[in-house]
Design a protein around this motif. Sequence first.
Motif, PDB file in Angstrom:
ATOM      1  N   LYS A 283     -26.914 -43.648 -21.917  1.00  0.00           N
ATOM      2  CA  LYS A 283     -27.058 -44.379 -20.658  1.00  0.00           C
ATOM      3  C   LYS A 283     -28.525 -44.419 -20.240  1.00  0.00           C
ATOM      4  O   LYS A 283     -29.284 -43.498 -20.537  1.00  0.00           O
ATOM      5  N   PRO A 284     -28.940 -45.487 -19.556  1.00  0.00           N
ATOM      6  CA  PRO A 284     -30.334 -45.551 -19.088  1.00  0.00           C
ATOM      7  C   PRO A 284     -30.622 -44.481 -18.061  1.00  0.00           C
ATOM      8  O   PRO A 284     -29.709 -43.973 -17.401  1.00  0.00           O
ATOM      9  N   ALA A 285     -31.896 -44.149 -17.921  1.00  0.00           N
ATOM     10  CA  ALA A 285     -32.297 -43.104 -16.967  1.00  0.00           C
ATOM     11  C   ALA A 285     -31.856 -43.452 -15.559  1.00  0.00           C
ATOM     12  O   ALA A 285     -31.365 -42.602 -14.812  1.00  0.00           O
ATOM     13  N   VAL A 286     -32.025 -44.719 -15.206  1.00  0.00           N
ATOM     14  CA  VAL A 286     -31.588 -45.214 -13.898  1.00  0.00           C
ATOM     15  C   VAL A 286     -30.758 -46.465 -14.124  1.00  0.00           C
ATOM     16  O   VAL A 286     -31.194 -47.398 -14.793  1.00  0.00           O
ATOM     17  N   GLU A 287     -29.579 -46.455 -13.590  1.00  0.00           N
ATOM     18  CA  GLU A 287     -28.634 -47.562 -13.764  1.00  0.00           C
ATOM     19  C   GLU A 287     -28.368 -48.209 -12.409  1.00  0.00           C
ATOM     20  O   GLU A 287     -28.004 -47.528 -11.451  1.00  0.00           O
ATOM     21  N   ILE A 288     -28.574 -49.508 -12.339  1.00  0.00           N
ATOM     22  CA  ILE A 288     -28.368 -50.215 -11.076  1.00  0.00           C
ATOM     23  C   ILE A 288     -26.878 -50.476 -10.895  1.00  0.00           C
ATOM     24  O   ILE A 288     -26.247 -51.134 -11.714  1.00  0.00           O
ATOM     25  N   LYS A 289     -26.326 -49.947  -9.824  1.00  0.00           N
ATOM     26  CA  LYS A 289     -24.914 -50.131  -9.524  1.00  0.00           C
ATOM     27  C   LYS A 289     -24.728 -51.408  -8.715  1.00  0.00           C
ATOM     28  O   LYS A 289     -25.554 -51.742  -7.860  1.00  0.00           O
TER      29      LYS A 289
END
Length: 302
Positions: A197-203
Amino acid sequence: MTIQSVKVSQLSASFHERLNHIIRLHGEGVVGNAASVQEANRLLELLRRDYPGVPLAEAYHGSTMILVARDATKPLDKLKWCKNGLMLLDKAVAAAPHDLMVRLLRGKAAAQLPEKYFKRTQTAIEDYTFLIDQELRQPGVLEADEYSNIIYELGEAYSSIGRNRDAVMCWSNLQTRTLTPDMRQRVSQKLQAAEGKPAVEIKPPANSVQAILIGIGARTTGDALQHWGQPKKKKSAEKKKEASRKANQPDETAAKKEKKDESVLKKEKKERAASKKAKKDSSSSQKNKKSSSKPKKNSRKH
């Protein structure tokens, strides 16, 4: 917990005795005893009436109200209890920001509420990071198991808003600690699920509590929000799908009636044909009978 509000330490023995009983009920409520939740709520109303303005009592009452919301069946009741509970918890933290139990009660309550509706995950992160910082500054202020649970739940809070790297850091930290077999298994599963998974995932944006209330008001059946996390759009799509299916489905009753009418017509036609044949046979029989009853002429000549 070794850090408490100054006001609590100055209160009478009666207060502590009553609060300790409430804390036991609250603990039973956390694991699912709805009757204990109701009794704790009742006793907290009386305790806060007799000892107004005590942050710890307000925090327990706010947490108990969240449990009442959990057990409520009506959507509006859930929202009302949650709103009142969060207000009390925020008030308690504002009055006693350094009380670890007050912060723990609010953090756990905020972490359990659906982020898409209540937007309180950041509150949980704030309270949990404060508690972890206090433990690092003064080791032993938190029990070992509680400290591990806080780190684990902080990881879940980060994960729920797409901060995957921070979540992995929390769960990886737990691998260096002494854990129960169940906790160790859960940590391992979380780390495996986070791989790739990416470090920061936009929800994606979600509905607010106000949107839920609008949805409830728009329905006349009153069946909206029977449980947490059931968005209005999903129900509407299902209803549209069902309506489309019914519209495209042949009218079974009409088909049966048409089939029945066709059967009746065939039967009537068959009966008419049989009646006609019977009449014809009867006419032919009578004709033959008359013919046979006439005297025969003597064909000999005299």
